[in-house]
Design a protein around this motif. Structure first.
Motif, PDB file in Angstrom:
ATOM      1  N   SER A  72       4.691  20.879 -43.431  1.00  0.00           N
ATOM      2  CA  SER A  72       4.688  19.783 -42.480  1.00  0.00           C
ATOM      3  C   SER A  72       5.194  20.263 -41.134  1.00  0.00           C
ATOM      4  O   SER A  72       6.196  20.969 -41.064  1.00  0.00           O
ATOM      5  N   PHE A  73       4.496  19.899 -40.082  1.00  0.00           N
ATOM      6  CA  PHE A  73       4.869  20.157 -38.694  1.00  0.00           C
ATOM      7  C   PHE A  73       4.666  21.601 -38.243  1.00  0.00           C
ATOM      8  O   PHE A  73       4.969  21.951 -37.112  1.00  0.00           O
ATOM      9  N   TYR A  88      -0.345  17.304 -52.627  1.00  0.00           N
ATOM     10  CA  TYR A  88      -0.078  16.735 -51.303  1.00  0.00           C
ATOM     11  C   TYR A  88      -1.389  16.654 -50.537  1.00  0.00           C
ATOM     12  O   TYR A  88      -2.208  17.579 -50.619  1.00  0.00           O
ATOM     13  N   LEU A  91      -2.968  16.922 -43.616  1.00  0.00           N
ATOM     14  CA  LEU A  91      -3.573  16.301 -42.438  1.00  0.00           C
ATOM     15  C   LEU A  91      -3.261  17.140 -41.206  1.00  0.00           C
ATOM     16  O   LEU A  91      -2.387  18.006 -41.236  1.00  0.00           O
ATOM     17  N   THR A  93      -2.205  16.702 -37.141  1.00  0.00           N
ATOM     18  CA  THR A  93      -1.717  15.730 -36.153  1.00  0.00           C
ATOM     19  C   THR A  93      -2.494  15.895 -34.844  1.00  0.00           C
ATOM     20  O   THR A  93      -3.127  16.923 -34.609  1.00  0.00           O
ATOM     21  N   LEU A 100       1.943  16.935 -44.130  1.00  0.00           N
ATOM     22  CA  LEU A 100       1.743  16.701 -45.564  1.00  0.00           C
ATOM     23  C   LEU A 100       2.049  15.250 -45.881  1.00  0.00           C
ATOM     24  O   LEU A 100       2.832  14.600 -45.176  1.00  0.00           O
ATOM     25  N   SER A 101       1.462  14.748 -46.931  1.00  0.00           N
ATOM     26  CA  SER A 101       1.671  13.342 -47.277  1.00  0.00           C
ATOM     27  C   SER A 101       1.438  13.125 -48.764  1.00  0.00           C
ATOM     28  O   SER A 101       0.619  13.818 -49.380  1.00  0.00           O
ATOM     29  N   ILE A 102       2.176  12.169 -49.335  1.00  0.00           N
ATOM     30  CA  ILE A 102       1.911  11.781 -50.732  1.00  0.00           C
ATOM     31  C   ILE A 102       1.385  10.359 -50.793  1.00  0.00           C
ATOM     32  O   ILE A 102       1.693   9.595 -51.698  1.00  0.00           O
ATOM     33  N   GLU A 103       0.574   9.963 -49.789  1.00  0.00           N
ATOM     34  CA  GLU A 103      -0.110   8.686 -49.938  1.00  0.00           C
ATOM     35  C   GLU A 103      -1.098   8.799 -51.104  1.00  0.00           C
ATOM     36  O   GLU A 103      -1.326   9.889 -51.609  1.00  0.00           O
TER      37      GLU A 103
ATOM     38  N   SER B  26       5.362  11.356 -38.349  1.00  0.00           N
ATOM     39  CA  SER B  26       4.206  12.197 -38.069  1.00  0.00           C
ATOM     40  C   SER B  26       3.002  11.324 -37.717  1.00  0.00           C
ATOM     41  O   SER B  26       2.640  10.408 -38.448  1.00  0.00           O
ATOM     42  N   SER B  29      -0.227  10.865 -40.280  1.00  0.00           N
ATOM     43  CA  SER B  29      -0.127   9.961 -41.418  1.00  0.00           C
ATOM     44  C   SER B  29      -0.071   8.503 -40.946  1.00  0.00           C
ATOM     45  O   SER B  29      -0.737   7.635 -41.516  1.00  0.00           O
ATOM     46  N   ASN B 212      10.062  14.058 -50.390  1.00  0.00           N
ATOM     47  CA  ASN B 212       8.789  13.679 -49.774  1.00  0.00           C
ATOM     48  C   ASN B 212       8.945  12.517 -48.809  1.00  0.00           C
ATOM     49  O   ASN B 212       8.062  11.664 -48.686  1.00  0.00           O
ATOM     50  N   LEU B 214      11.128  13.432 -45.769  1.00  0.00           N
ATOM     51  CA  LEU B 214      11.264  14.231 -44.548  1.00  0.00           C
ATOM     52  C   LEU B 214       9.931  14.812 -44.083  1.00  0.00           C
ATOM     53  O   LEU B 214       9.771  15.114 -42.900  1.00  0.00           O
ATOM     54  N   ILE B 215       8.956  14.955 -44.991  1.00  0.00           N
ATOM     55  CA  ILE B 215       7.657  15.498 -44.567  1.00  0.00           C
ATOM     56  C   ILE B 215       6.988  14.608 -43.527  1.00  0.00           C
ATOM     57  O   ILE B 215       6.119  15.054 -42.802  1.00  0.00           O
ATOM     58  N   TYR B 216       7.399  13.344 -43.443  1.00  0.00           N
ATOM     59  CA  TYR B 216       6.797  12.435 -42.468  1.00  0.00           C
ATOM     60  C   TYR B 216       7.567  12.377 -41.156  1.00  0.00           C
ATOM     61  O   TYR B 216       7.092  11.790 -40.198  1.00  0.00           O
ATOM     62  N   PHE B 217       8.771  12.926 -41.148  1.00  0.00           N
ATOM     63  CA  PHE B 217       9.670  12.732 -40.010  1.00  0.00           C
ATOM     64  C   PHE B 217       9.551  13.859 -39.000  1.00  0.00           C
ATOM     65  O   PHE B 217       9.641  15.042 -39.351  1.00  0.00           O
ATOM     66  N   GLU B 218       9.435  13.492 -37.719  1.00  0.00           N
ATOM     67  CA  GLU B 218       9.567  14.474 -36.647  1.00  0.00           C
ATOM     68  C   GLU B 218      10.976  15.070 -36.712  1.00  0.00           C
ATOM     69  O   GLU B 218      11.895  14.459 -37.252  1.00  0.00           O
TER      70      GLU B 218
END
Lengths: 197, 269
Positions: A72-73, A88, A91, A93, A100-103, B26, B29, B212, B214-218
């Motif tokens: 991620s990032f 995972y 995606l 940005t 990464l995402s677990i949707e 992020s 997402s 899972n 922190l993977i979404y957080f800047e």
């Protein structure tokens, strides 16, 4: 080798690749043939979530490009191949980093090819090339449609040269501008698209 | 697709109106989830969606389900729970009481994983579990502890791989396609609304598990969240992260030691 319609319009800034059944072998015919300074390549392969896959480790010693598992990032850089981790979504940005995402699974898959392709199309627009390899699902067809909508292009593995033709055939049916390329010619087709003025 | 500004405005409006802060999530997402919500709520643009949620709190509640949807498994990444069982539990056993914080518990899969594990290890009676999330509907689902029966086969395999000592089926009852987890598992669980983006520490704890999220957080928001964990943890407390998360590059990296680097367990200084 490359159909005239595929001649570069915008320069290629990224390639996104999706594959399912048979794709690990197919990738072995593509990734090792790409040069060290090739634009970034992001890859989704459907694998069972319970088995931690070692695709990055498998391909790293065989490729001129650097092969990594996406984090991620992480900035998306030229000369690098990024594999989606097992279980995972991967995606891209808007500012061209990995996410990464677990949707929930899409097309019963996590990672899903559509999720990668759609987000990459937003980030890269016409400078994106999608590649759909062998597989038994329809994942990737909607993503390829979104890539085309953004002005990008999609190649599919010529169904006759696949282990399972369902996935590239679904793209060809959904996206009239998609081009079929035999597996053996896929790497050179990609190189030509990147090289073309 | 130059609707970035519209998306930004939607996210800002959600924050000012409803105090849910997705501003430092992020963008990839959030965009994907917002598009799904937009379609479900019958809107054509992010601006249209913004207008709708401003006028209609119920529509916002619906949108929130899309923005926060997560799907985890019981004992996801069995090695993580095996490391907890084999390496963290022996330390916890020496404590008279234990507090464990599952931050970002979504539908509760991880809460029941820890509850089952601690029950098997004989520690559940003296453990308090705080299960927090920003989504009230997810918290309700977590509290209900009901999962599709179809998922139990995978959960059972994970539980076995994590070193489970009993059959997972002894902790739930099957009922019309659902698995209902035993209510005694959650008798020491407090389900509570908490945001890592805007709320403060609420208790001292010995273990934080936050996977899972922190993977979404800047970066800046990651630093805030890890700072909360550091403040909440007692000295030598344990922090567990997701398989693709790390404290590398974190402002608080120096505040923790790697305890089991492979399985993402850290220990606070």
């Amino acid at each position: 080798m490359v159909p005239a319609a595929l001649g570069a319009r915008a320069g290629v800034e990224a390639v996104v690749v999706g594959g399912s059944a048979g794709a690990v072998a197919a990738l072995g015919e593509v990734l090792p043939k790409l040069p060290a300074d090739f634009p970034p390549v992001l890859v989704v392969v459907h694998v069972l979530p319970s088995t931690p896959h070692l695709l990055a480790e498998l391909f790293a010693p065989r490729c001129a490009m650097r092969v990594l598992e996406a984090e991620s990032f992480a900035a998306i850089e030229r000369g690098c191949v990024y594999f989606a981790p097992a279980d995972y979504h991967l995606l891209v940005t808007r500012d061209r980093r990995c996410a990464l995402s677990i949707e929930p699974p899409v097309n019963f898959s996590r990672p899903s090819i559509d999720v990668l392709f759609e987000s990459a199309a937003v980030a890269f627009g016409p400078s994106l090339v999608g590649v759909v390899l062998t597989g038994a699902s329809h994942d990737g067809a909607e993503g390829a449609r979104v890539i085309a909508e953004g002005g990008g292009r999609t190649l599919v593995q010529e169904p006759a040269t696949t282990e399972v033709p369902v996935m590239p055939a679904a793209v060809l049916a959904a996206v009239p501008s998609a081009h079929a390329v035999p597996l053996a010619g896929m790497a050179s087709a990609l190189r030509a698209m990147v090289m073309a003025p | 697709m130059d609707d970035d500004i519209e998306l930004r405005r939607l996210i800002d409006t959600i924050y000012s109106r409803y105090h849910y802060d997705f501003r430092r999530y992020s963008s990839a997402s959030v965009r994907r989830r917002a598009v799904q919500g937009m379609i479900a709520l019958g809107c054509k643009t992010f601006s249209g969606l913004e207008e709708l949620v401003v006028q209609d709190p119920a529509a916002f509640t619906q949108l929130l389900q899309y923005l926060t949807v997560q799907v985890s498994d019981l004992f996801r990444d069995p090695g993580y729970f095996r490391a907890f069982r084999e390496r963290v539990v022996p330390v916890l056993r020496t404590y008279p009481s234990i507090k464990l914080w599952v931050a970002g518990c979504a539908n509760g899969e991880e809460v029941y994983s820890f509850a089952v594990l601690l029950l098997e290890e004989g520690l559940l009676d003296r453990t308090m579990i705080y299960a927090t999330d920003i989504n009230p509907s997810a918290l309700q689902a977590a509290e209900a502890g009901i999962y599709l029966l179809d998922r139990m086969r995978a959960f059972t395999a994970n539980h076995q791989a994590s070193g489970g000592t009993c059959s997972l089926s002894s902790y739930y009852t099957a009922n019309y396609g659902s698995a209902v987890f035993d209510r005694t598992l959650r008798k020491n669980v407090v389900f509570s609304d908490h945001s890592l983006a805007t709320d403060a520490v609420f208790s001292e704890v010995q273990v934080v598990s936050c996977r899972n999220v922190l993977i979404y957080f800047e970066r800046e928001l990651q630093d805030r969240a890890v700072g909360l964990f550091h403040d909440a943890l007692s000295l030598r407390g344990f922090l567990g992260l997701g398989a693709k998360e790390t404290l590398r590059f974190s402002r608080h990296e120096m505040g923790f030691d790697a305890f089991d680097a492979e399985e993402r367990w850290y220990r606070r200084h």
